[in-house]
Design a protein around this motif. Structure first.
Motif, PDB file in Angstrom:
ATOM      1  N   ARG A 124     -10.718   1.981   0.452  1.00 17.29           N
ATOM      2  CA  ARG A 124      -9.480   0.818   0.797  1.00 17.29           C
ATOM      3  C   ARG A 124      -8.360   0.990   0.834  1.00 17.29           C
ATOM      4  NH1 ARG A 124     -10.973  -4.268  -2.307  1.00 17.29           N
ATOM      5  NH2 ARG A 124      -9.217  -3.891  -3.360  1.00 17.29           N
ATOM      6  N   ASP A 125      -7.844   0.483   1.835  1.00 18.19           N
ATOM      7  CA  ASP A 125      -6.165   0.854   1.525  1.00 18.19           C
ATOM      8  C   ASP A 125      -5.482  -0.183   1.619  1.00 18.19           C
ATOM      9  OD1 ASP A 125      -6.669   3.529   2.466  1.00 18.19           O
ATOM     10  OD2 ASP A 125      -5.967   2.789   4.872  1.00 18.19           O
ATOM     11  N   ASP A 126      -4.643  -0.469  -0.183  1.00 22.94           N
ATOM     12  CA  ASP A 126      -3.835  -1.404  -0.520  1.00 22.94           C
ATOM     13  C   ASP A 126      -2.434  -0.828  -0.449  1.00 22.94           C
ATOM     14  OD1 ASP A 126      -6.599  -3.289  -0.576  1.00 22.94           O
ATOM     15  OD2 ASP A 126      -6.352  -1.905  -2.705  1.00 22.94           O
ATOM     16  N   ILE A 127      -1.641  -1.460   0.731  1.00 24.21           N
ATOM     17  CA  ILE A 127      -0.486  -0.954   1.135  1.00 24.21           C
ATOM     18  C   ILE A 127       0.765  -2.564   0.545  1.00 24.21           C
ATOM     19  CG2 ILE A 127       0.504   0.346   2.565  1.00 24.21           C
ATOM     20  CD1 ILE A 127      -2.479   0.143   4.446  1.00 24.21           C
ATOM     21  N   ILE A 128       1.139  -2.217   0.076  1.00 18.56           N
ATOM     22  CA  ILE A 128       2.650  -2.295   0.373  1.00 18.56           C
ATOM     23  C   ILE A 128       3.450  -2.145   0.901  1.00 18.56           C
ATOM     24  CG2 ILE A 128       4.858  -3.535  -1.635  1.00 18.56           C
ATOM     25  CD1 ILE A 128       2.316  -5.277  -2.298  1.00 18.56           C
ATOM     26  N   LEU A 129       4.045  -2.988   2.513  1.00 20.26           N
ATOM     27  CA  LEU A 129       5.435  -2.419   2.900  1.00 20.26           C
ATOM     28  C   LEU A 129       6.616  -3.359   2.359  1.00 20.26           C
ATOM     29  CD1 LEU A 129       2.584  -2.680   4.592  1.00 20.26           C
ATOM     30  CD2 LEU A 129       4.674  -1.357   6.395  1.00 20.26           C
ATOM     31  N   CYS A 130       8.144  -2.671   2.010  1.00 23.15           N
ATOM     32  CA  CYS A 130       8.694  -3.832   2.335  1.00 23.15           C
ATOM     33  C   CYS A 130      10.426  -3.322   2.333  1.00 23.15           C
ATOM     34  CB  CYS A 130       9.116  -3.286  -0.189  1.00 23.15           C
ATOM     35  SG  CYS A 130       8.743  -1.870  -0.704  1.00 23.15           S
ATOM     36  N   GLY A 131      10.903  -3.707   2.426  1.00 26.14           N
ATOM     37  CA  GLY A 131      12.861  -3.502   2.800  1.00 26.14           C
ATOM     38  C   GLY A 131      13.454  -4.648   2.866  1.00 26.14           C
ATOM     39  N   ALA A 146      14.913 -13.162   5.386  1.00 28.13           N
ATOM     40  CA  ALA A 146      14.642 -12.177   5.519  1.00 28.13           C
ATOM     41  C   ALA A 146      16.513 -11.084   7.148  1.00 28.13           C
ATOM     42  CB  ALA A 146      13.860 -11.947   7.038  1.00 28.13           C
ATOM     43  N   GLN A 147      16.234 -12.763   7.466  1.00 28.85           N
ATOM     44  CA  GLN A 147      17.062 -12.670   8.391  1.00 28.85           C
ATOM     45  C   GLN A 147      18.824 -12.585   7.808  1.00 28.85           C
ATOM     46  OE1 GLN A 147      15.351 -15.432   7.684  1.00 28.85           O
ATOM     47  NE2 GLN A 147      16.575 -18.007   7.443  1.00 28.85           N
ATOM     48  N   ARG A 148      18.560 -13.530   6.756  1.00 28.22           N
ATOM     49  CA  ARG A 148      20.245 -12.775   6.747  1.00 28.22           C
ATOM     50  C   ARG A 148      20.411 -11.479   4.540  1.00 28.22           C
ATOM     51  NH1 ARG A 148      21.802 -18.984   4.610  1.00 28.22           N
ATOM     52  NH2 ARG A 148      21.599 -19.958   6.628  1.00 28.22           N
ATOM     53  N   GLY A 149      19.599 -10.637   5.652  1.00 25.11           N
ATOM     54  CA  GLY A 149      19.403  -9.282   5.229  1.00 25.11           C
ATOM     55  C   GLY A 149      18.693  -9.265   3.981  1.00 25.11           C
ATOM     56  N   GLY A 150      18.126 -10.193   3.314  1.00 29.11           N
ATOM     57  CA  GLY A 150      17.562 -10.646   2.671  1.00 29.11           C
ATOM     58  C   GLY A 150      15.671  -9.734   2.592  1.00 29.11           C
ATOM     59  N   SER A 151      15.440  -9.777   1.330  1.00 31.43           N
ATOM     60  CA  SER A 151      14.092  -9.145   1.069  1.00 31.43           C
ATOM     61  C   SER A 151      12.346  -9.264   1.972  1.00 31.43           C
ATOM     62  CB  SER A 151      13.227  -8.893  -0.298  1.00 31.43           C
ATOM     63  OG  SER A 151      14.052  -8.646  -0.959  1.00 31.43           O
ATOM     64  N   VAL A 152      11.719  -7.964   2.798  1.00 28.81           N
ATOM     65  CA  VAL A 152      10.839  -8.342   3.229  1.00 28.81           C
ATOM     66  C   VAL A 152       9.614  -7.690   2.824  1.00 28.81           C
ATOM     67  CG1 VAL A 152      10.285  -8.345   5.483  1.00 28.81           C
ATOM     68  CG2 VAL A 152      12.208  -8.696   5.561  1.00 28.81           C
ATOM     69  N   THR A 153       8.482  -8.262   2.214  1.00 32.47           N
ATOM     70  CA  THR A 153       7.977  -7.743   1.958  1.00 32.47           C
ATOM     71  C   THR A 153       6.277  -7.800   2.785  1.00 32.47           C
ATOM     72  OG1 THR A 153       8.392  -7.683  -0.110  1.00 32.47           O
ATOM     73  CG2 THR A 153       6.012  -7.343  -0.652  1.00 32.47           C
ATOM     74  N   SER A 154       5.497  -7.599   3.051  1.00 34.20           N
ATOM     75  CA  SER A 154       3.496  -6.990   3.687  1.00 34.20           C
ATOM     76  C   SER A 154       2.870  -6.641   2.218  1.00 34.20           C
ATOM     77  CB  SER A 154       4.118  -6.189   4.895  1.00 34.20           C
ATOM     78  OG  SER A 154       4.661  -7.263   5.588  1.00 34.20           O
ATOM     79  N   HIS A 155       1.940  -7.200   2.085  1.00 28.88           N
ATOM     80  CA  HIS A 155       0.503  -6.940   1.950  1.00 28.88           C
ATOM     81  C   HIS A 155      -0.231  -6.455   3.365  1.00 28.88           C
ATOM     82  CE1 HIS A 155       1.442  -8.113  -2.674  1.00 28.88           C
ATOM     83  NE2 HIS A 155       2.560  -7.868  -1.736  1.00 28.88           N
ATOM     84  N   VAL A 156      -1.173  -5.206   3.548  1.00 31.62           N
ATOM     85  CA  VAL A 156      -2.098  -4.770   3.802  1.00 31.62           C
ATOM     86  C   VAL A 156      -2.710  -4.730   3.178  1.00 31.62           C
ATOM     87  CG1 VAL A 156      -2.630  -3.354   5.941  1.00 31.62           C
ATOM     88  CG2 VAL A 156       0.133  -4.532   5.646  1.00 31.62           C
ATOM     89  N   ARG A 157      -4.182  -4.990   3.229  1.00 30.72           N
ATOM     90  CA  ARG A 157      -5.799  -4.670   2.991  1.00 30.72           C
ATOM     91  C   ARG A 157      -6.787  -4.008   3.980  1.00 30.72           C
ATOM     92  NH1 ARG A 157      -6.923  -7.970  -2.723  1.00 30.72           N
ATOM     93  NH2 ARG A 157      -7.728  -5.802  -3.618  1.00 30.72           N
ATOM     94  N   ILE A 158      -6.500  -2.789   3.480  1.00 28.65           N
ATOM     95  CA  ILE A 158      -7.689  -2.638   5.284  1.00 28.65           C
ATOM     96  C   ILE A 158      -8.822  -2.162   4.240  1.00 28.65           C
ATOM     97  CG2 ILE A 158      -7.965  -0.723   6.934  1.00 28.65           C
ATOM     98  CD1 ILE A 158      -4.993  -0.673   7.049  1.00 28.65           C
ATOM     99  N   GLY A 159      -9.537  -2.330   4.212  1.00 30.03           N
ATOM    100  CA  GLY A 159     -11.651  -1.919   4.385  1.00 30.03           C
ATOM    101  C   GLY A 159     -12.054  -3.456   3.387  1.00 30.03           C
ATOM    102  N   GLU A 160     -13.194  -2.612   3.279  1.00 28.44           N
ATOM    103  CA  GLU A 160     -14.090  -3.288   2.322  1.00 28.44           C
ATOM    104  C   GLU A 160     -14.146  -4.288   1.255  1.00 28.44           C
ATOM    105  OE1 GLU A 160     -17.186  -4.745   4.197  1.00 28.44           O
ATOM    106  OE2 GLU A 160     -16.075  -3.753   5.846  1.00 28.44           O
TER     107      GLU A 160
END
Length: 190
Positions: free
Chosen positions: A2-9, A42-56
């Protein structure tokens, strides 16, 4: 696996699109995926974070602290902010282009890019730093940093999918007029 991914920006960097490309690639392969986004200001330059979990086996879309095998950071300070989510031996792929917060410009704490990158080098065993300005110059656009980082993550070996999966996701998610640039961005490496 399983891929457990944090994307942030920061808002406007393409973090949400990158998480959707990862999700699309998984769905097209027939692999279960769960994802959640926190966009706040986010629309004002704030933090954006996504969690993506791929797999069983993922019961929730949210990744526990110490559970991510990959952090993709579009902004260096955001990588530091999310570092507690990285599991031991995990990978961090980070852009070296800072987005200086307003507070640092108006008398708050100074943004020290060198100190931030040094901290990441000291804390992370598998760190990939992407030269965002060079990528933008060579590709002719800074708007594809998200796909440049996806390509770097794929080449790092931190994902169970390959570049062909991501190419298919780009073609499924983006209008055809954007394919050529995004496919070049996916393959960009320096």
């Amino acid at each position: 696996m399983r891929d457990d991914i944090i994307l942030c920006g920061v808002g406007g960097q393409g973090t949400v699109l990158a998480s959707r490309l990862l999700s699309t690639a998984a769905v097209q392969r027939g692999v279960p995926v769960k994802a959640a986004e926190t966009i706040g200001m986010a629309q004002r330059g704030g933090s954006v974070t996504s969690h993506v979990r791929i797999g069983e086996g993922a019961a929730s879309p949210l990744i526990a602290r110490g559970g991510a095998n990959l952090i993709m950071a579009f902004e260096p300070a955001e990588a530091v902010r999310q570092l507690a989510y990285l599991k031991p031996g995990g990978t961090v792929v980070v852009s070296n282009r800072p987005i200086i917060p307003v507070s640092a410009v108006t008398g708050g704490p100074k943004y020290d890019l060198d100190a931030i990158l040094a901290y990441l080098h000291n804390q992370v065993d598998r760190l990939v730093v992407v030269d965002a300005d060079r990528a933008a110059q060579e590709l002719g656009s800074s708007r594809v940093l998200n796909v440049v980082l996806l390509g770097a993550a794929l080449r790092s070996g931190a994902l169970s999918m390959d570049a062909n999966d991501m190419r298919d996701a780009i073609k499924a998610r983006l209008p055809e007029r954007f394919w050529e640039l995004n496919l070049k961005a996916l393959d960009w490496a320096h």
